[in-house]
Design an enzyme around this catalytic site. Structure first.
Site, PDB file in Angstrom:
ATOM      1  N   THR A  35       0.827  -1.217   0.000  1.00 42.33           N
ATOM      2  CA  THR A  35       0.000   0.000   0.000  1.00 42.33           C
ATOM      3  C   THR A  35       0.854   1.257   0.000  1.00 42.33           C
ATOM      4  O   THR A  35       0.456   2.288  -0.538  1.00 42.33           O
ATOM      5  CB  THR A  35      -0.934  -0.030   1.237  1.00 42.33           C
ATOM      6  OG1 THR A  35      -1.823  -1.134   1.082  1.00 42.33           O
ATOM      7  CG2 THR A  35      -1.734   1.242   1.379  1.00 42.33           C
ATOM      8  N   SER A  82       1.703  -7.628  -0.685  1.00 43.21           N
ATOM      9  CA  SER A  82       2.578  -8.465   0.145  1.00 43.21           C
ATOM     10  C   SER A  82       2.102  -9.915   0.229  1.00 43.21           C
ATOM     11  O   SER A  82       2.857 -10.794   0.626  1.00 43.21           O
ATOM     12  CB  SER A  82       2.757  -7.869   1.537  1.00 43.21           C
ATOM     13  OG  SER A  82       1.580  -8.000   2.292  1.00 43.21           O
TER      14      SER A  82
END
Ligand SMILES: NC(=O)C[C@H](N)C(=O)O
Length: 347
Positions: A35, A82
């Site tokens: 992010t 991730s």
């Protein structure tokens, strides 16, 4: 003190740096996505955006203050959510960081990473990098395009931490939301909140005040820390598969065998309470352990606590399932016996 002072070495050090001032220390930022590199369609959009959309140069350029504290070189390792980080990416990252930190001109390393699995990657780096120099893993909860994005201040905090003289000898650290946290104990506790990274029992190592790191205690490594040398393994080869299985009422007793059948070389269990399993499931677990000899680590599905005394497996102690999986994978990669693995976990 500045690492680069002699004029004749300046040209070599300048190479690859985004900004350069001979009186400042050198940092490499390794970008992996998440992010902190996320981009949404509008400033008021904080969900449903694309993770790992912006490159490292964009992240560095968004924080010109970085160049007041350090010479920063950006390296894009991957640019992914991730959830897509794996053992080959992490091995590559460890090997590059280790080489970098072995260079006397480098002061420390910063890794930008998505927060969902940040606790795993940070722990992996903590277990596989041998250096007194700081390694700092940083992420954000709001995409780079959001109102009050937290990425830029977190990135500046991370770089300030990596150049701080008190940051040495502490292993890998995690930075978000004005906090300095230990890679071994810290986990993501909230899916949405900015203050999500916590270690309820072990606490933080320090805080940021006016974006400057302040530590509570002198440097130390956590009890139970163990180093795994992976500097010469071929990074393209995935590490042995380790599955995490989640305990609950009416859990299927077949899940243990199913994990083995799908190629797991080790199993981590998110057990009930302090590592318990419903009796029927426990019987089938013991049968699988006896038949295959596969190492099974007993961890917990509760957020916090300590697991010991489970006779059928290796007790995870304070490690949660995601961190246990990382340590078990590294132990298997290093061909440790079940007894040696037990000795690492049960300190
Ligand atoms: N806040 C974040 O970074 C979440 C994102 N899904 C990631 O882990 O890549």
């Amino acid at each position: 003190s500045p690492l680069i002072q002699l004029p004749h070495i300046v040209p070599r050090a300048v190479e690859g740096f985004e900004c350069f001032n001979a009186s400042l220390p050198n940092i490499t930022i390794y970008a992996t996505g998440g992010t902190i590199a996320g981009s949404a369609g509008s400033a008021d959009q904080t969900t449903g955006y694309q993770s790992g959309a912006l490159g490292i140069r964009t992240l560095i350029e968004a924080v010109p203050q970085l160049c007041n504290v350090s010479n920063v070189k950006g390296i894009q390792i991957v640019n992914v959510d991730s959830g897509d980080i794996n053992s080959t990416i992490l091995t590559n990252l460890t090997q590059q960081i280790q080489k970098d930190l072995d260079n006397p001109f480098m002061q420390g390393a910063v890794v930008t990473h998505g927060t969902d699995t940040l606790e795993e990657s940070a722990f992996f780096l903590d277990l596989t990098i041998a250096s007194e120099k700081p390694v700092v893993v940083v992420g954000s909860m709001r995409p780079a395009t959001a109102l009050s994005a937290d990425g830029p201040i977190n990135l500046l905090s991370a770089v300030k931490l990596a150049v701080n003289k008190n940051a040495k000898g502490r292993g890998t650290m995690i930075v978000l939301n004005d906090r300095i946290a230990s890679a071994r104990f810290t986990v993501k506790t909230n899916a949405n909140a900015v203050d999500t990274f916590k270690a309820e029992e072990q606490g933080f190592l320090g805080v940021f005040e006016d974006i400057n790191p302040l530590f509570f205690y002198p440097p130390s490594r956590p009890l139970g820390h163990r180093y795994f040398n992976i500097t010469s393994r071929p990074f393209q080869t995935p590490m042995p598969k380790v599955d995490v299985l989640y305990g609950h009422q009416e859990v299927s007793p077949e899940i243990f065998q199913a994990a083995v059948d799908s190629g797991a070389k080790g199993i981590v269990l998110a057990g009930l309470g302090a590592g318990y399993w419903p009796s029927v499931a426990l019987k089938s677990l013991e049968a699988v352990v006896n038949k295959t000899g596969i190492p099974v680590v007993a961890s917990r599905r509760t957020a916090w606590g300590y697991v010991e005394g489970q006779e059928w497996g290796i007790n995870a102690g304070f490690l949660n399932p995601s961190k246990s999986r990382i340590q078990l994978q590294l132990a298997l990669e290093n061909k440790l016996s079940n007894q040696e693995i037990k000795n690492i976990f049960e300190l």
